[in-house]
Design an enzyme around this catalytic site. Structure first.
Site, mmCIF file in Angstrom:
data_model
loop_
_atom_site.group_PDB
_atom_site.id
_atom_site.type_symbol
_atom_site.label_atom_id
_atom_site.label_comp_id
_atom_site.label_asym_id
_atom_site.label_seq_id
_atom_site.Cartn_x
_atom_site.Cartn_y
_atom_site.Cartn_z
ATOM 1 N N ASP A 182 0.871 -1.179 0.000
ATOM 2 C CA ASP A 182 0.000 0.000 0.000
ATOM 3 C C ASP A 182 0.906 1.226 0.000
ATOM 4 O O ASP A 182 2.128 1.102 -0.099
ATOM 5 C CB ASP A 182 -0.933 -0.012 1.217
ATOM 6 C CG ASP A 182 -2.270 0.666 0.944
ATOM 7 O OD1 ASP A 182 -2.250 1.841 0.526
ATOM 8 O OD2 ASP A 182 -3.319 0.043 1.146
ATOM 9 N N HIS A 193 -2.813 3.393 -4.404
ATOM 10 C CA HIS A 193 -2.159 2.892 -3.193
ATOM 11 C C HIS A 193 -0.774 2.355 -3.537
ATOM 12 O O HIS A 193 -0.364 1.298 -3.056
ATOM 13 C CB HIS A 193 -3.018 1.822 -2.517
ATOM 14 C CG HIS A 193 -4.276 2.360 -1.911
ATOM 15 N ND1 HIS A 193 -4.273 3.230 -0.832
ATOM 16 C CD2 HIS A 193 -5.578 2.153 -2.232
ATOM 17 C CE1 HIS A 193 -5.520 3.540 -0.521
ATOM 18 N NE2 HIS A 193 -6.329 2.915 -1.357
ATOM 19 N N ASP A 213 -9.034 0.199 -5.545
ATOM 20 C CA ASP A 213 -9.892 1.167 -4.858
ATOM 21 C C ASP A 213 -9.203 2.525 -4.726
ATOM 22 O O ASP A 213 -7.989 2.644 -4.788
ATOM 23 C CB ASP A 213 -10.264 0.644 -3.464
ATOM 24 C CG ASP A 213 -9.043 0.454 -2.573
ATOM 25 O OD1 ASP A 213 -8.060 -0.152 -3.049
ATOM 26 O OD2 ASP A 213 -9.059 0.908 -1.415
ATOM 27 N N GLU A 214 -10.029 3.544 -4.539
ATOM 28 C CA GLU A 214 -9.601 4.884 -4.130
ATOM 29 C C GLU A 214 -8.499 5.485 -5.007
ATOM 30 O O GLU A 214 -7.591 6.152 -4.523
ATOM 31 C CB GLU A 214 -9.157 4.870 -2.669
ATOM 32 C CG GLU A 214 -10.272 4.469 -1.707
ATOM 33 C CD GLU A 214 -9.829 4.468 -0.254
ATOM 34 O OE1 GLU A 214 -10.638 4.851 0.603
ATOM 35 O OE2 GLU A 214 -8.670 4.061 0.026
#
Length: 533
Positions: A196, A267, A326-327
């Site tokens: 991450d 990430h 994600d994100e």
């Protein structure tokens, strides 16, 4: 004839009445599908002869560990008829579920005082072992096990716990402790969040800077130089490939598959700080930019990711890789003239389309390696959080066969993914995030979670593979905090995955949890009264 039938009916009523009257004496977690209790018990003292079906591939050392904790003194024999405890595969698979098992303790028709576990696969035998360890009570005369027949199988095939080790590295001993308790609870999937923004925790031999630079940081220390990190943290904060193999085998011995998560496209800061040329903004600025995205349009970056996946796939025989997804902060793509031009040339109208396009290429590459891909539900191209600056995909559709892990957004997105043909793991953050405080997700709320959302058609329910509970690591720098967040809620999630919602009752769960609760207190995992959770 009628008198005989009446007598037989009365005998059945007596047995059933006995079962009902003594139901409270058999307390197993997760709750088994069916328990038949008889008015008898087995008491075994001294050395206990144990037979392990050689075709099952059970790890004898692990079986010994569990049986010893249960109070037995196991010695192994080569013939089932000479054993007091038997683990036997069915000669012909007959249970219709690879994880189903039957456990027979001094069952009628067996003249011997014998405990027999039967299953179609070793996984079922391992679950029978976990049930047996909960049935025992140890006294001065030996180990007592109530006579019963237990027929059991899980409601869902995917019962996962996720450990985030990017934000705070925990180490192999902690992971093994968690795997032990997952096995106790019949959870079968360890989702290992190894990379991450905060740190890269897996050795990749082709790109040594991923660990030489990218591992020397965590959630609390992202601004340190590698030299400063070395002075504060002289120990290694990543896993070598040999350590990965050891942990994967440890999990497999307990019936648990390990699924690694390698995040794309976001990430990615820990890898970009090691190799800035792979980042969209970092490449342009000539230095690492926190929160940057991989430049998925660059063939050299794609090759970099393929090289990583080559090494990852060899380490994890589960043949499932989590791709994250994600994100992603699309600003980094939108500010790159080269990426904007690529999108125009390839008819990708939105950044969501570019992400789905890139994810599909990763999926195709993994498929060529015999692997299946799973990712967080942004990989569908939906605007998951309804953000004004994000456009949903318009031209690209997620590749068939991809598993969608729902974590955020309206629950209708689960139904939408299923309608499009995808399998779903339901990890709704409002119920399953272990980093949330108990004031937000108390034990009872965790237990109430139903992986099958309302309004799902009966024929579509099979598309819900199961559920995962996620231990994100921002605020777990030490074991006390980690264990406080995980225990006891992991037991609730285990039962959500094993036992159908219509057979679950919170007060009954609390009662059946008592034995495991005492074990976890002895191990130091639980230090607060259960009512505080």
């Amino acid at each position: 004839m009628r008198k005989k039938m009446i007598g037989l009916f009365a005998a059945v009523l007596f047995v059933v009445g006995g079962v009902q009257a003594q139901e409270n004496t058999i307390e197993v977690l997760p709750k088994p599908e069916k328990i038949t209790k008889f008015q008898d018990e087995i008491v075994l003292s001294g050395e206990t002869a144990v037979y392990l079906d050689p075709k099952a591939g059970l790890n004898q050392e692990y079986i010994t560990e569990v049986l010893t904790e249960a109070g037995f003194q196991p010695v192994y024999v080569t013939k089932a008829k000479k054993a007091a405890i038997v683990f036997q595969l069915n000669e012909v698979p007959s249970l219709g579920n690879d994880e189903a098992y039957g456990l027979y303790v001094k069952a009628p028709g067996n003249r011997r005082e014998q405990i027999v576990a039967k299953a179609d696969t070793r996984f079922g035998l391992l679950y029978a072992l976990q049930t047996l360890r909960q049935l025992t009570s140890v006294g001065p005369d030996g180990v007592t096990v109530p006579a019963c027949i237990i027929s059991d199988k899980p409601a869902f095939p995917w019962r996962a716990y996720m450990q985030d080790e990017s934000r705070h590295f925990q180490g192999a001993e902690t992971v093994k402790n968690l795997l032990d308790e997952m096995a106790r609870l019949k959870m079968n999937t360890f989702h290992w969040h190894l990379v991450d923004d905060q740190g890269w925790r897996i050795e990749i031999k082709k790109y040594p800077l991923l660990t030489e630079v990218g591992s020397k940081r965590d959630f609390d220390h992202m601004d340190l130089t590698p030299q400063q990190w070395d002075s504060l943290f002289p120990y290694r904060t990543y896993y070598t490939q040999d350590e990965i193999r050891e942990i994967v085998q440890y999990a497999d011995d307990r019936g648990i598959k390990v699924i690694p998560e390698i995040e794309v496209p976001g990430h990615a800061s820990a890898s970009i700080v090691a190799y800035p040329w792979i980042g969209s903004s970092s490449k342009r600025e000539g230095k690492p930019v926190h929160g940057d995205l991989y430049d998925v349009t660059d063939p050299k970056v794609e090759e970099f990711l393929h090289d990583i996946l080559d090494e990852v796939v060899e380490l994890f025989p589960s043949k499932i890789v989590h791709i994250g997804g994600d994100e992603a902060n699309y600003t980094h793509w939108q500010n790159s003239p080269e990426i904007v031009a690529f999108m125009k040339e390839n008819n990708l109208p939105t950044c969501s389309d570019l992400q789905v396009w890139a994810i599909n290429r990763m999926s195709k590459y993994l498929a060529s390696k015999g692997c299946r891909m799973i990712g967080w539900n942004e990989i569908t191209g939906d605007n998951v959080r309804g953000e004004a600056h994000v456009q949903a995909s318009q031209s690209e559709k997620l590749a068939p066969g991809t598993i969608v892990q729902f974590w955020d957004g309206d629950i209708s997105l689960v139904n939408k993914a299923i309608e499009k043909g995808y399998d779903v793991v339901n990890s709704n953050r409002f119920f399953t995030y272990l980093d949330y405080p108990y004031e937000v997700t108390p034990l009872e709320k965790a237990y109430s979670f139903n992986p099958i959302p309302d309004g799902l058609a009966e024929e579509d329910k099979v598309k819900i593979l199961g559920t995962g509970c996620q231990m994100w690591g921002e605020y777990t720098p030490n074991l006390d905090r980690l264990y406080y967040q995980v225990f006891p809620r992991i037991a609730a999630y285990a039962e959500c995955g094993w036992t159908s919602a219509d057979r679950r009752y919170y007060e009954d769960f609390r009662k059946r949890f008592r034995k495991i609760e005492n074990i976890w207190k002895e191990k130091g995992y639980l230090k607060t009264q259960l009512d505080k959770y």
